[in-house]
Write a protein that holds these residues in place. Structure first.
Motif, PDB file in Angstrom:
ATOM      1  N   ARG A  37      50.679  37.323  56.426  1.00 20.43           N
ATOM      2  CA  ARG A  37      49.465  36.738  55.843  1.00 20.43           C
ATOM      3  C   ARG A  37      49.519  36.771  54.319  1.00 20.43           C
ATOM      4  NH1 ARG A  37      46.248  32.763  55.639  1.00 20.43           N
ATOM      5  NH2 ARG A  37      44.130  33.283  55.016  1.00 20.43           N
ATOM      6  N   GLY A  38      49.993  37.868  53.767  1.00 16.70           N
ATOM      7  CA  GLY A  38      50.128  37.938  52.317  1.00 16.70           C
ATOM      8  C   GLY A  38      51.068  36.865  51.790  1.00 16.70           C
ATOM      9  N   LYS A  39      52.194  36.690  52.471  1.00 17.45           N
ATOM     10  CA  LYS A  39      53.169  35.677  52.058  1.00 17.45           C
ATOM     11  C   LYS A  39      52.574  34.276  52.151  1.00 17.45           C
ATOM     12  CE  LYS A  39      57.384  36.656  52.721  1.00 17.45           C
ATOM     13  NZ  LYS A  39      58.715  36.968  53.245  1.00 17.45           N
ATOM     14  N   GLU A  40      51.782  34.022  53.199  1.00 22.47           N
ATOM     15  CA  GLU A  40      51.111  32.720  53.343  1.00 22.47           C
ATOM     16  C   GLU A  40      50.219  32.422  52.145  1.00 22.47           C
ATOM     17  OE1 GLU A  40      50.658  32.650  58.225  1.00 22.47           O
ATOM     18  OE2 GLU A  40      48.903  33.072  56.988  1.00 22.47           O
ATOM     19  N   LEU A  41      49.624  33.457  51.594  1.00 25.73           N
ATOM     20  CA  LEU A  41      48.708  33.297  50.464  1.00 25.73           C
ATOM     21  C   LEU A  41      49.392  33.484  49.110  1.00 25.73           C
ATOM     22  CD1 LEU A  41      45.646  35.224  51.940  1.00 25.73           C
ATOM     23  CD2 LEU A  41      45.969  32.744  51.781  1.00 25.73           C
ATOM     24  N   GLY A  42      50.705  33.762  49.140  1.00 23.24           N
ATOM     25  CA  GLY A  42      51.456  33.915  47.895  1.00 23.24           C
ATOM     26  C   GLY A  42      51.414  35.313  47.309  1.00 23.24           C
ATOM     27  N   PHE A  43      51.162  36.326  48.144  1.00 25.27           N
ATOM     28  CA  PHE A  43      51.072  37.701  47.678  1.00 25.27           C
ATOM     29  C   PHE A  43      52.145  38.577  48.314  1.00 25.27           C
ATOM     30  CE2 PHE A  43      46.504  36.406  47.566  1.00 25.27           C
ATOM     31  CZ  PHE A  43      46.250  36.644  46.221  1.00 25.27           C
ATOM     32  N   SER A  44      52.481  39.653  47.617  1.00 31.54           N
ATOM     33  CA  SER A  44      53.218  40.753  48.230  1.00 31.54           C
ATOM     34  C   SER A  44      52.209  41.523  49.081  1.00 31.54           C
ATOM     35  CB  SER A  44      53.786  41.675  47.151  1.00 31.54           C
ATOM     36  OG  SER A  44      52.721  42.277  46.419  1.00 31.54           O
ATOM     37  N   VAL A  45      52.667  42.507  49.854  1.00 30.80           N
ATOM     38  CA  VAL A  45      51.744  43.342  50.620  1.00 30.80           C
ATOM     39  C   VAL A  45      50.765  44.019  49.671  1.00 30.80           C
ATOM     40  CG1 VAL A  45      51.546  45.404  52.070  1.00 30.80           C
ATOM     41  CG2 VAL A  45      53.311  43.716  52.561  1.00 30.80           C
ATOM     42  N   ASN A  46      51.278  44.611  48.606  1.00 34.67           N
ATOM     43  CA  ASN A  46      50.426  45.289  47.630  1.00 34.67           C
ATOM     44  C   ASN A  46      49.441  44.307  46.992  1.00 34.67           C
ATOM     45  OD1 ASN A  46      49.963  47.838  46.034  1.00 34.67           O
ATOM     46  ND2 ASN A  46      50.374  46.399  44.378  1.00 34.67           N
ATOM     47  N   GLY A  47      49.930  43.148  46.604  1.00 38.61           N
ATOM     48  CA  GLY A  47      49.080  42.147  45.984  1.00 38.61           C
ATOM     49  C   GLY A  47      47.988  41.655  46.925  1.00 38.61           C
ATOM     50  N   TYR A  48      48.342  41.477  48.181  1.00 41.89           N
ATOM     51  CA  TYR A  48      47.376  41.019  49.179  1.00 41.89           C
ATOM     52  C   TYR A  48      46.276  42.059  49.384  1.00 41.89           C
ATOM     53  CZ  TYR A  48      45.577  39.487  53.744  1.00 41.89           C
ATOM     54  OH  TYR A  48      44.773  39.099  54.779  1.00 41.89           O
ATOM     55  N   ILE A  49      46.651  43.317  49.540  1.00 41.31           N
ATOM     56  CA  ILE A  49      45.659  44.375  49.732  1.00 41.31           C
ATOM     57  C   ILE A  49      44.768  44.498  48.505  1.00 41.31           C
ATOM     58  CG2 ILE A  49      45.362  46.874  50.024  1.00 41.31           C
ATOM     59  CD1 ILE A  49      47.916  46.743  51.829  1.00 41.31           C
ATOM     60  N   ASN A  50      45.342  44.439  47.312  1.00 43.04           N
ATOM     61  CA  ASN A  50      44.534  44.492  46.091  1.00 43.04           C
ATOM     62  C   ASN A  50      43.606  43.283  45.988  1.00 43.04           C
ATOM     63  OD1 ASN A  50      44.940  46.826  44.230  1.00 43.04           O
ATOM     64  ND2 ASN A  50      47.074  46.321  44.650  1.00 43.04           N
ATOM     65  N   HIS A  51      44.085  42.120  46.408  1.00 39.50           N
ATOM     66  CA  HIS A  51      43.259  40.903  46.410  1.00 39.50           C
ATOM     67  C   HIS A  51      42.033  41.097  47.300  1.00 39.50           C
ATOM     68  CE1 HIS A  51      42.180  36.660  46.792  1.00 39.50           C
ATOM     69  NE2 HIS A  51      42.299  36.794  48.106  1.00 39.50           N
ATOM     70  N   LEU A  52      42.246  41.658  48.491  1.00 41.55           N
ATOM     71  CA  LEU A  52      41.126  41.896  49.408  1.00 41.55           C
ATOM     72  C   LEU A  52      40.144  42.917  48.846  1.00 41.55           C
ATOM     73  CD1 LEU A  52      43.082  41.960  52.789  1.00 41.55           C
ATOM     74  CD2 LEU A  52      41.624  40.119  51.899  1.00 41.55           C
ATOM     75  N   ILE A  53      40.664  43.953  48.226  1.00 42.66           N
ATOM     76  CA  ILE A  53      39.799  44.977  47.622  1.00 42.66           C
ATOM     77  C   ILE A  53      38.985  44.362  46.480  1.00 42.66           C
ATOM     78  CG2 ILE A  53      39.793  47.088  46.236  1.00 42.66           C
ATOM     79  CD1 ILE A  53      42.283  47.943  47.944  1.00 42.66           C
ATOM     80  N   ASP A  54      39.642  43.567  45.639  1.00 42.88           N
ATOM     81  CA  ASP A  54      38.937  42.928  44.522  1.00 42.88           C
ATOM     82  C   ASP A  54      37.827  41.999  45.012  1.00 42.88           C
ATOM     83  OD1 ASP A  54      40.549  44.251  42.713  1.00 42.88           O
ATOM     84  OD2 ASP A  54      41.846  42.524  42.335  1.00 42.88           O
ATOM     85  N   LYS A  55      38.056  41.303  46.136  1.00 43.18           N
ATOM     86  CA  LYS A  55      37.029  40.431  46.699  1.00 43.18           C
ATOM     87  C   LYS A  55      35.843  41.225  47.226  1.00 43.18           C
ATOM     88  CE  LYS A  55      38.171  37.416  49.686  1.00 43.18           C
ATOM     89  NZ  LYS A  55      38.769  36.539  50.723  1.00 43.18           N
ATOM     90  N   ASP A  56      36.098  42.431  47.726  1.00 42.67           N
ATOM     91  CA  ASP A  56      35.058  43.218  48.368  1.00 42.67           C
ATOM     92  C   ASP A  56      34.248  44.074  47.390  1.00 42.67           C
ATOM     93  OD1 ASP A  56      33.801  44.157  50.890  1.00 42.67           O
ATOM     94  OD2 ASP A  56      34.637  46.082  50.254  1.00 42.67           O
ATOM     95  N   LEU A  57      34.896  44.612  46.373  1.00 44.05           N
ATOM     96  CA  LEU A  57      34.189  45.482  45.426  1.00 44.05           C
ATOM     97  C   LEU A  57      33.287  44.661  44.519  1.00 44.05           C
ATOM     98  CD1 LEU A  57      36.910  48.008  44.179  1.00 44.05           C
ATOM     99  CD2 LEU A  57      34.950  48.474  45.636  1.00 44.05           C
ATOM    100  N   PRO A  58      32.129  45.215  44.184  1.00 41.70           N
ATOM    101  CA  PRO A  58      31.278  44.535  43.196  1.00 41.70           C
ATOM    102  C   PRO A  58      32.038  44.325  41.883  1.00 41.70           C
ATOM    103  CG  PRO A  58      30.085  46.317  44.245  1.00 41.70           C
ATOM    104  CD  PRO A  58      31.515  46.425  44.688  1.00 41.70           C
ATOM    105  N   GLU A  59      31.686  43.280  41.191  1.00 44.05           N
ATOM    106  CA  GLU A  59      32.397  42.878  39.960  1.00 44.05           C
ATOM    107  C   GLU A  59      32.527  44.020  38.956  1.00 44.05           C
ATOM    108  OE1 GLU A  59      34.629  40.142  37.904  1.00 44.05           O
ATOM    109  OE2 GLU A  59      33.619  39.775  39.806  1.00 44.05           O
ATOM    110  N   ASP A  60      31.498  44.812  38.765  1.00 50.90           N
ATOM    111  CA  ASP A  60      31.525  45.871  37.752  1.00 50.90           C
ATOM    112  C   ASP A  60      32.407  47.047  38.165  1.00 50.90           C
ATOM    113  OD1 ASP A  60      29.589  46.425  39.740  1.00 50.90           O
ATOM    114  OD2 ASP A  60      28.608  47.880  38.441  1.00 50.90           O
ATOM    115  N   GLU A  61      32.764  47.153  39.454  1.00 56.00           N
ATOM    116  CA  GLU A  61      33.621  48.248  39.903  1.00 56.00           C
ATOM    117  C   GLU A  61      35.093  47.879  39.915  1.00 56.00           C
ATOM    118  OE1 GLU A  61      32.435  50.257  43.438  1.00 56.00           O
ATOM    119  OE2 GLU A  61      30.322  49.920  43.034  1.00 56.00           O
TER     120      GLU A  61
END
Length: 64
Positions: A37-61
């Protein structure tokens, strides 16, 4: 291109100073699905997990 030992040590030193590390465990077979799934979206495993975390955390966090 091979990385020199000095460059490797410098990178490790920087990474220890600049990043927190998280050991993540997932059920057998799940890692492969995450990699695909990460590769489908153009991410490494680390990048994909960080992408999901960034989407979920409030902007200020979220931090870069």
């Amino acid at each position: 291109m091979a990385v020199s030992k000095a460059h490797g040590r410098a990178s490790n030193k920087y990474n220890q100073k600049a990043y927190d590390h998280i050991h993540l465990m997932v059920k057998k077979g799940r890692k492969a699905k995450i990699e695909v799934r990460g590769k489908e979206l153009g991410f490494s495993v680390n990048g994909y997990i960080n992408h999901l975390i960034d989407k979920d955390l409030p902007e200020d966090e979220a931090t870069d």
